[in-house]
Design a protein around this motif. Sequence first.
Motif, mmCIF file in Angstrom:
data_model
loop_
_atom_site.group_PDB
_atom_site.id
_atom_site.type_symbol
_atom_site.label_atom_id
_atom_site.label_comp_id
_atom_site.label_asym_id
_atom_site.label_seq_id
_atom_site.Cartn_x
_atom_site.Cartn_y
_atom_site.Cartn_z
ATOM 1 N N ILE A 186 -5.067 3.319 5.447
ATOM 2 C CA ILE A 186 -4.772 1.923 5.758
ATOM 3 C C ILE A 186 -6.061 1.142 5.988
ATOM 4 O O ILE A 186 -6.247 0.038 5.453
ATOM 5 C CB ILE A 186 -3.861 1.822 7.003
ATOM 6 N N ARG A 187 -6.979 1.709 6.758
ATOM 7 C CA ARG A 187 -8.238 1.006 7.042
ATOM 8 C C ARG A 187 -9.069 0.829 5.771
ATOM 9 O O ARG A 187 -9.706 -0.202 5.561
ATOM 10 C CB ARG A 187 -9.028 1.758 8.113
ATOM 11 N N GLU A 218 -3.261 10.590 11.107
ATOM 12 C CA GLU A 218 -4.662 10.192 10.952
ATOM 13 C C GLU A 218 -4.993 9.905 9.489
ATOM 14 O O GLU A 218 -5.749 8.973 9.188
ATOM 15 C CB GLU A 218 -5.581 11.280 11.498
ATOM 16 N N LYS A 219 -4.422 10.683 8.575
ATOM 17 C CA LYS A 219 -4.639 10.438 7.145
ATOM 18 C C LYS A 219 -4.113 9.055 6.761
ATOM 19 O O LYS A 219 -4.741 8.316 5.999
ATOM 20 C CB LYS A 219 -3.936 11.513 6.302
ATOM 21 N N LYS A 274 -3.745 -10.585 7.108
ATOM 22 C CA LYS A 274 -4.975 -10.594 7.884
ATOM 23 C C LYS A 274 -4.704 -10.212 9.329
ATOM 24 O O LYS A 274 -3.857 -10.792 9.987
ATOM 25 C CB LYS A 274 -5.652 -11.963 7.808
ATOM 26 N N ARG A 275 -5.408 -9.156 9.766
ATOM 27 C CA ARG A 275 -5.399 -8.666 11.148
ATOM 28 C C ARG A 275 -4.139 -7.894 11.531
ATOM 29 O O ARG A 275 -4.007 -7.460 12.668
ATOM 30 C CB ARG A 275 -5.624 -9.818 12.143
ATOM 31 N N VAL A 276 -3.218 -7.680 10.577
ATOM 32 C CA VAL A 276 -1.971 -6.975 10.901
ATOM 33 C C VAL A 276 -1.556 -6.056 9.755
ATOM 34 O O VAL A 276 -1.667 -6.415 8.587
ATOM 35 C CB VAL A 276 -0.826 -7.968 11.182
ATOM 36 N N ILE A 277 -1.073 -4.864 10.123
ATOM 37 C CA ILE A 277 -0.505 -3.905 9.178
ATOM 38 C C ILE A 277 0.969 -3.718 9.521
ATOM 39 O O ILE A 277 1.333 -3.609 10.693
ATOM 40 C CB ILE A 277 -1.216 -2.538 9.262
ATOM 41 N N HIS A 278 1.815 -3.652 8.492
ATOM 42 C CA HIS A 278 3.247 -3.433 8.685
ATOM 43 C C HIS A 278 3.605 -2.114 7.997
ATOM 44 O O HIS A 278 3.738 -2.059 6.771
ATOM 45 C CB HIS A 278 4.052 -4.577 8.102
ATOM 46 N N GLY A 318 0.841 -1.186 0.000
ATOM 47 C CA GLY A 318 0.000 0.000 0.000
ATOM 48 C C GLY A 318 0.875 1.235 0.000
ATOM 49 O O GLY A 318 2.005 1.200 0.494
ATOM 50 N N THR A 319 0.388 2.317 -0.581
ATOM 51 C CA THR A 319 1.150 3.558 -0.617
ATOM 52 C C THR A 319 0.228 4.753 -0.410
ATOM 53 O O THR A 319 -0.968 4.689 -0.702
ATOM 54 C CB THR A 319 1.876 3.751 -1.967
#
Length: 208
Positions: free
Chosen positions: A111-112, A105-106, A82-86, A67-68
């Motif tokens: 991410i969400r 916050e942005k 699944k269930r984790v963001i790095h 993601g960017t």
Amino acid sequence: MSISVSQGGFSSKNIQGMYTAKNAAVAQPKETVTQGLKNNETDADTVQISSEAQQLFAARSSKREPGTLKIGDNLITWTMEKRVIHLDNDKDLRNALSEDINNAEKIADQIRSDYRMEYGKRLDISSDSLTWEIIGHIYPGEIAKALKKVDFLIPDSISRELDSIVKRTKTIDMGEKGKDENRGLWDDIADLPNWVQDTVKEAIDLVN
């Protein structure tokens, strides 16, 4: 063997190339690569990626999607499972927060949104909790100091946990309950009254 990654923009076609180029230190120094990506240079429109870098990306992308988010001149990057963001804790992330603490916050909101698109369900972490986890890995000391100024409202557990978060890592791992041992801390800060959260952010902004 090498491949060429076009830098003609931020289309879905070359997002993986940008992510690889930014993180593959085996290809060339990180600052050189990210500067070229940020400037979208036309005099060097390809980045050569080594076979080792290709293998690294293939291994990571087998369970995670890149993601960017572009904020000013800063390219913020992360991967998901699944269930984790790095989230990559690098110069671009620190610059973005230094320019405006509310950029955290942005990033959290994007991410969400990406997580829902990728997995068809919402990430069970609030935007505020993600925001504070991002800030907390960049400015743990500043948060602790600011909270202590209103310590009549702050549980001792929050102060103790913040004091223990003193090291920076190359990746900020942000997971749901059961996947992130510090989830409760960030949830607790996110549950504080809005005026307390705003006061802490203002205090950090003044320091930076």
